[in-house]
Every structure is written in structure tokens, then in C-alpha cells.
Scaffold this active site. Structure first.
Site, PDB file in Angstrom:
ATOM      1  N   LYS A 105       2.525  -4.466   6.243  1.00 17.09           N
ATOM      2  CA  LYS A 105       2.911  -4.466   4.827  1.00 17.09           C
ATOM      3  C   LYS A 105       4.387  -4.048   4.665  1.00 17.09           C
ATOM      4  O   LYS A 105       5.068  -4.521   3.745  1.00 17.09           O
ATOM      5  CB  LYS A 105       2.022  -3.509   4.038  1.00 17.09           C
ATOM      6  CG  LYS A 105       0.542  -3.885   4.046  1.00 17.09           C
ATOM      7  CD  LYS A 105       0.243  -4.972   3.023  1.00 17.09           C
ATOM      8  CE  LYS A 105      -1.247  -5.112   2.792  1.00 17.09           C
ATOM      9  NZ  LYS A 105      -1.580  -6.079   1.739  1.00 17.09           N
ATOM     10  N   SER A 129      -0.202   2.875  10.664  1.00 21.23           N
ATOM     11  CA  SER A 129      -1.064   1.995  11.466  1.00 21.23           C
ATOM     12  C   SER A 129      -0.404   0.630  11.575  1.00 21.23           C
ATOM     13  O   SER A 129       0.551   0.330  10.858  1.00 21.23           O
ATOM     14  CB  SER A 129      -2.444   1.825  10.817  1.00 21.23           C
ATOM     15  OG  SER A 129      -2.368   0.900   9.729  1.00 21.23           O
ATOM     16  N   THR A 158       0.822  -1.202   0.000  1.00 18.58           N
ATOM     17  CA  THR A 158       0.000   0.000   0.000  1.00 18.58           C
ATOM     18  C   THR A 158       0.861   1.259   0.000  1.00 18.58           C
ATOM     19  O   THR A 158       1.960   1.277   0.576  1.00 18.58           O
ATOM     20  CB  THR A 158      -0.966   0.020   1.211  1.00 18.58           C
ATOM     21  OG1 THR A 158      -1.313   1.376   1.538  1.00 18.58           O
ATOM     22  CG2 THR A 158      -0.332  -0.607   2.428  1.00 18.58           C
ATOM     23  N   TYR A 183      -1.674  -2.098  10.613  1.00 21.58           N
ATOM     24  CA  TYR A 183      -1.862  -2.742   9.311  1.00 21.58           C
ATOM     25  C   TYR A 183      -0.778  -2.298   8.334  1.00 21.58           C
ATOM     26  O   TYR A 183      -0.126  -3.124   7.684  1.00 21.58           O
ATOM     27  CB  TYR A 183      -3.254  -2.394   8.762  1.00 21.58           C
ATOM     28  CG  TYR A 183      -3.324  -2.431   7.257  1.00 21.58           C
ATOM     29  CD1 TYR A 183      -3.295  -3.648   6.580  1.00 21.58           C
ATOM     30  CD2 TYR A 183      -3.377  -1.259   6.510  1.00 21.58           C
ATOM     31  CE1 TYR A 183      -3.340  -3.683   5.191  1.00 21.58           C
ATOM     32  CE2 TYR A 183      -3.429  -1.293   5.132  1.00 21.58           C
ATOM     33  CZ  TYR A 183      -3.396  -2.503   4.475  1.00 21.58           C
ATOM     34  OH  TYR A 183      -3.418  -2.532   3.110  1.00 21.58           O
ATOM     35  N   HIS A 184      -0.579  -0.993   8.214  1.00 20.88           N
ATOM     36  CA  HIS A 184       0.432  -0.514   7.265  1.00 20.88           C
ATOM     37  C   HIS A 184       1.817  -1.039   7.649  1.00 20.88           C
ATOM     38  O   HIS A 184       2.623  -1.383   6.782  1.00 20.88           O
ATOM     39  CB  HIS A 184       0.432   1.018   7.225  1.00 20.88           C
ATOM     40  CG  HIS A 184      -0.802   1.598   6.597  1.00 20.88           C
ATOM     41  ND1 HIS A 184      -1.835   2.118   7.345  1.00 20.88           N
ATOM     42  CD2 HIS A 184      -1.184   1.721   5.305  1.00 20.88           C
ATOM     43  CE1 HIS A 184      -2.791   2.548   6.521  1.00 20.88           C
ATOM     44  NE2 HIS A 184      -2.429   2.318   5.291  1.00 20.88           N
TER      45      HIS A 184
END
Lengths: 394, 394
Positions: A188, A182, A147, A184-185
């Protein structure tokens, strides 16, 4: 382009399913893999996608009914190495397209357990994929969805994956340093480092796609039959910005912009996601190469995006208002943002830009399903810092 | 320095236990935490530390016998959030010293499952620690053990944690970009990104120590009584370079240098590890600050290190030979290496440099235990690329 064997991880998702259909339509042999975790998260949060989504078994059958094409289905969990290695060994894919991760920043920020789940699920699943490629199918090209949010908002130009640094009279090219926003980020970013290692040390071939925020309700294939619809989320946990604004406009809800709305990000149409994936698969990375593409077509601030939806809504006779609400995230609302995104254009990407027409299409399609919209799902309950520490921060 | 409440995660380990003793001796209230995973890995690999190591319960009692000092003991797993939050909430530490991770690069490279275990254990354990601090004790200063190996061997100077980049007329200071060389080193890079987020977003205070390769067999406290010895490993999975060379010299085994031995790294004495940790604890990071120290005192190539052991061995009458063996790792054997390490010196670190005397001390202490040395443990069986991919790598 030659016909490939393509494995799509996360094939039940918003982007995975349309990608599977497009690649099947293009003549590739396609298998989808899912563990239906996303459907569990929906149950956990009490949310539903806007369109009714049949089971993946039914969708695969519907695809055959409608087009005569066959999409194979494998059910299993990427964090189970035995499953992943057998899958890769049996199917021997030319390309693996890896969407199979927990994709929501708010979900990852609910609490410690959701953060740990997100990082463990994403990082270990991806690790298993790269080990299975190494040990069972080393020629396979991994196309991994990352992302743009991995980069954060640095005060310099964002390059496509790598940055050459001159320092004290010497020079080195690094993986572009990331400052994600975050849990989540972060997952990645961890994935990207692991994939970089696999390419450097084992000679794997990988394309890491730093994707922008995707919007849109359908693709050429999902529009063929209602049973082929994609899993469109408008809620505050899984819905993306433009999708949420369109849904808010359709029910006369104010368009809720976090803070001032100055947060600039890259965006792309779901049809372009499918196009980008096809381009990456058709033009594989070389052995040992980790290729990074910044996958988006336009940059907007959140406020600009809301403004576009407001204007488009007017065209269809709705009176959408913009409302600034407290930002549940901790992020810069005013910042420099200039991200390069030429590599996919060089491969032939023809962007479908955000336009009033497009918004009109989205608004129309969403409007036909307003009876399914749950207003409660529009409230953002997840806070980036749920408890204020008892200390004064500068 | 004022007295602190200090929690030491991984308190049964090579560095954790000497640190606990030193901080207890200095008057702090110390609790050690461990799940004894390392003792399981020893059973799995069929290896033992050089000195007999009593249980941690016995070591804590021995410490009280010998010094009258009390070290508290908590047994549990850092990947269990309930355990970690209760621990932090109950003990309310001023400082957490986090050694509680799987520390071996070769162990992490055994296969897919060991890689996944290492990353999951390390990343989730550390995530739980930062969430527990956020939610139960936000003033706590986290002192986290990272490694110099996170940086890899870039072609520019390695700074202490951060790098200011000028690019296209603008400037940004990033977390120093890392290019780690194993699944273990990657896990520490992931930890650093997660900690950086916790400082930026939640205002946590953290010191990330990028530690060099530690050598040495004892500290002031471990020498007080045989029951207080530290868990010294000389095997190819958990033993560090200099420690292994000394053990090889003591039994007349050739000193096995991987490849040409041109790999340059930073090294430090175990006594300096303890000193650095004390300095970091006594001088905490500010709220919101992620401080990074490069924790080593000297740089050597592997061949230089072997040569020093060879010369020192001669002093005690042994005839050690250097043998170049195939490098099981995939790494550059000739590379630029210049890593800054001034911040701990600025705080008052007084290095005990590697010297023939020191090697003599190590050789003597090791020689007294040659009957416990298992030659089979000196063979490196773990390969960075166990199967050669069927493709030609550039």
C-alpha cells in the site's frame, strides 16, 4: 449531490459489496468488478466467511429483487492491462473506488511467494488503474483504499498524508514518511508513491484513504435481505481484531490478545467506511491533487478493545476471558500513537462510535451463526519471522 | 581485507561486469548471475552498445584467458523464487551485489506495460533476494544499487538515507522521504522500503546505495582486452547524460540538453562505482542495520556537463554545439539541490573527479568506434506524458 458513474474494484469483498449497495441506493450508476481472488484464498486456507455468501452474480440479482436497483458486474483481473483499459474506456467512470487488493497482512507474510504475490497483485493492479485513467479517462477521480498501517508507529504525531519538515533553515512538504509493518502494508505504501507520481506528473485526481481497522457485521443495505450479507471473516488471516474477539466471545473461546495488547490503532465501523467513501466521491480531489484522509473514528489499544468485548459479553450473559498469547507479529507493544483524522469530519462524517450497544448488535448477529464458526480458523499460524536467523539481534 | 564469496546479480551489465572483474582481481570468489533481459530490451528497441560485447559465457572465458581468474556464471531470473533460493543456498555468499534490475527511467515510461514490467521485475526480484537471504543465508550482506533519483529535488538538504524530524515537540528518525521522478525511480523507492522492513523485522544486513549518474567507458580491468569491454550505451533510453554528450561530440552531433539544463544531479566515474562497491563489501552493515550511502562524487547541472564536453571537444579539434531541446521528462529545471555524500569518503573513497583529461580519454575511446554509432538512437521518443490530458493543469 449529483448522480455519478462509479466503478467499484473489489466489489465482491467485505467493504466493496456494502459500498456498491449504498451508492446504488443513493442513485448512482454503479458497476462492480472482481476476479474472485478472495474466494480462491479462502479455498487455499480452508476458511469461510461467517455468513453464507452467494455468488456475485446472485448478489447483483438479489439487489435488483429487493430494491429494484441495478448494479452492473464485470469480471476480470486488474493485473491484466487490456482488461483494465477497456473497462475504464467503456464505463468512463466519474469515480473509481479501488478496494481490489489482497488485504491481509498475515496472508502476505506466509512466505516469499505470498509476499511476492501480494506486492505484485496490488502494485501492478493499481498501476494499471492509474495508467488506464491517464490514457482513457483523465477526469476520473480515483478513491484508493490504503491503510493506517502504512504509517507504522512513529514517535511523532501522524498527520493526514503530508508532513512539512524544517531542516537546516529550509522547509519542504513531503508525503508523510511511512514505516509499515508487513509485506501487505508495504504494498500500500508502494501504491501511495505511484499515485502521488500520477497526480504530480500527469495531473490525475486522487484520494488516498488511510483506513483504520474496520469492524462490524452489517450496513443498512446488507441487513435488508440475507442474500445481501457481506463477507465477514473472523479467521486469523482475514479477520480484523474486534470482529475476531466478538466471534471468540460468541463460542466461549478466550479473546486472544497478541502479547501485552498495548498496540494502539485507529478503528471504524463498517457503516462509517461506506459513509467516508460516499463523502470522498461526492467531494472529488482537484486535477493534480493527491488528497490523503486518515479514515478512522477512534483509537484503541488491542487490550482496550478486548476489554470492551468482555464487558459487552457479560451483558448478554457470556463469560469471556482475555488470554494473552505470543505475538506472531513483530511490532512495538508500547509506543506513542497520535494520528490526526479531521479531514473526513470536516466533510461531514458523523461517526458511529464503538459502544456497548454496537457490540451487542454484533454479538447478537454473530450468535445466530455460531454453528458456522470453525475453531481451527482462530489459530494464528503465520509468523512474521518463521525461522529465527542464526545470529543474535540487538 | 579478507577473501569473500560474492554473488553479483546483473553481472552482464554496464556496471555488473566491471565490478565482477575488479572483485575477482582482488582475490574474491565471484559468481555472476544474469537472465540477459537487457539484451532483449536492446533487440526490442533496435539499439546496441558502443563496443561489441561477447556473450557472458565468452567474457568469463576471456577473463580466465587474460588473468587466470575464475568468475562463475549462473543463468536465471530473479523473479523466479526457486532459482533465487537455490542460488543463495548453494553459493552461500558473504555479499550479494544487486545490480539485477531494469535500470532505465525512459524505458519504464514507454507505456503502462513497460511501467508494470519495470516495477514487477525490480520489486519482485529484490523481494526474492531478501527472502532467500532470510531463509537460506541470513548472515549474507546485501549491497543493493538504488539511485539518487529516488530523492527527487526536495527544497531541503538531502541526507544520507535517513532524516530526523522534530514535530510538535517530539522527534523521530525516518527513512528519508522520497519524491521520485519516473516509474523506474519509483521501483527503487519500493525496493528501499522492502529492504528497510527486512532489516527491521528479520535482522538482515543491507547497504542501499543511492547512486548518482555514472559516466565512463572503461575500468582498469575492462581495458586489459577488447573482449573485456563493458556494455556502454549512448542511446536515449539506456545512455546516461555525459556518455551521450561525448558520443554526440564524437560524431559532430549537437549536444542535446533537455530544456534549460538547470537540472542538477550527482555524478560519478564508473571507476568510482567499482571502488564504492568494494568499500561497501569490505565494510559490511551490522545485523539489523540498513545503511544508506549517497554514492556520487560531484554535482553538476546538465548544462554545466554539456559545457565541459564542449570545451574538451575543442581540445581534440571538434566543434561541438549545445542545443536546447524540449524536455521529454516532467521535472523541475530550476531547483535547490544539496545532497550529502560523506559516508563513502569516510570509508576511504578516493574520487576520480570529472576532468578535461577524463573527457579526453572518453572522447578518444569513443572516437575509435564512431563507425558503430547509430544516430537514430540519439532521438528521445519516450515522453513522460505522452497524451496531454483534456484538462488544464495549474
Amino acid at each position: 449531490m449529483s448522480t455519478q458513474r462509479i466503478l467499484i474494484l473489489g466489489g465482491d469483498g467485505y467493504l466493496g459489496w456494502p459500498t456498491a449497495m449504498a451508492l446504488s441506493q443513493a442513485g448512482h450508476r454503479v458497476a462492480v468488478v472482481d476476479n474472485f481472488a478472495k474466494r480462491q484464498w479462502e479455498l487455499e486456507l480452508g476458511i469461510q466467511p461467517l455468513f453464507p455468501i452467494p455468488t456475485l452474480h446472485e448478489r447483483v440479482r438479489a439487489w435488483q429483487d429487493v430494491t429494484g436497483g441495478e448494479i452492473e458486474l464485470r469480471v476480470g483481473d486488474l493485473t491484466d492491462y487490456g482488461f483494465v483499459e477497456a473497462l475504464v474506456r467503456d464505463f468512463k467512470p466519474d469515480t473509481i473506488i479501488h478496494y481490489g487488493e489482497q488485504p491481509s497482512a498475515p496472508y502476505s507474510m506466509i512466505d516469499a511467494r505470498h509476499a511476492a504475490y501480494t506486492q505484485s497483485n496490488n502494485v501492478i493492479g493499481n498501476l494499471n488503474v492509474i495508467f488506464a485513467i491517464r490514457d482513457a479517462s483523465p477526469e476520473t477521480h480515483l478513491v484508493k483504499l490504503g491503510t493506517m498501517g502504512e504509517y507504522g508507529t512513529p514517535n511523532i504525531d501522524i498527520e493526514e498524508g503530508f508532513l512539512t519538515v524544517d531542516h537546516n533553515g529550509r522547509s519542504h512538504t513531503f508525503l508523510y514518511p511511512k514505516t509499515p509493518g508487513s509485506m501487505y502494508h508495504l504494498s500500500k505504501v508502494h501504491d501511495s508513491h505511484n499515485i502521488h507520481f500520477a497526480c504530480r506528473i500527469w495531473g490525475l485526481r486522487a484520494t488516498d484513504l488511510n483506513q483504520g481497522v474496520v469492524y462490524g457485521v452489517e450496513t443498512d443495505e446488507s441487513g435488508l435481505d440475507p442474500r445481501l450479507a457481506t463477507s465477514f471473516h473472523y479467521d486469523e488471516v482475514f479477520g480484523t481484531a474486534l470482529n475476531r474477539f466478538c466471534v471468540q466471545a460468541a463460542i466461549g473461546h478466550p479473546l486472544t490478545v497478541y502479547g501485552k495488547g498495548g498496540q494502539t490503532r485507529g478503528y471504524l465501523n463498517i457503516r462509517d467506511t461506506v459513509q467516508c467513501i460516499s463523502l470522498a466521491a461526492d467531494n472529488p480531489a482537484a486535477p493534480g491533487e493527491m488528497r490523503v484522509f486518515n479514515q478512522f473514528t477512534e483509537q484503541f489499544s488491542v487490550l482496550e478493545l478486548a476489554e470492551r468485548v468482555r464487558v459487552a459479553s457479560k451483558h448478554v450473559g457470556w463469560d469471556a476471558e482475555i488470554e494473552h498469547v505470543d505475538n506472531p507479529r513483530i511490532e512495538s507493544e508500547e509506543h506513542y500513537y497520535n494520528a490526526r483524522h479531521t479531514k473526513l469530519l470536516d466533510l461531514g462524517l458523523e461517526p458511529r462510535l464503538l459502544s456497548d450497544e454496537l457490540i451487542d448488535t454484533m454479538l447478537g448477529k454473530i450468535h445466530a451463526h455460531t454453528d458456522r464458526i470453525d475453531r481451527a480458523a482462530l489459530v494464528q499460524n503465520v509468523r512474521w519471522a518463521p525461522r529465527v536467523p542464526e545470529l543474535s539481534l540487538a
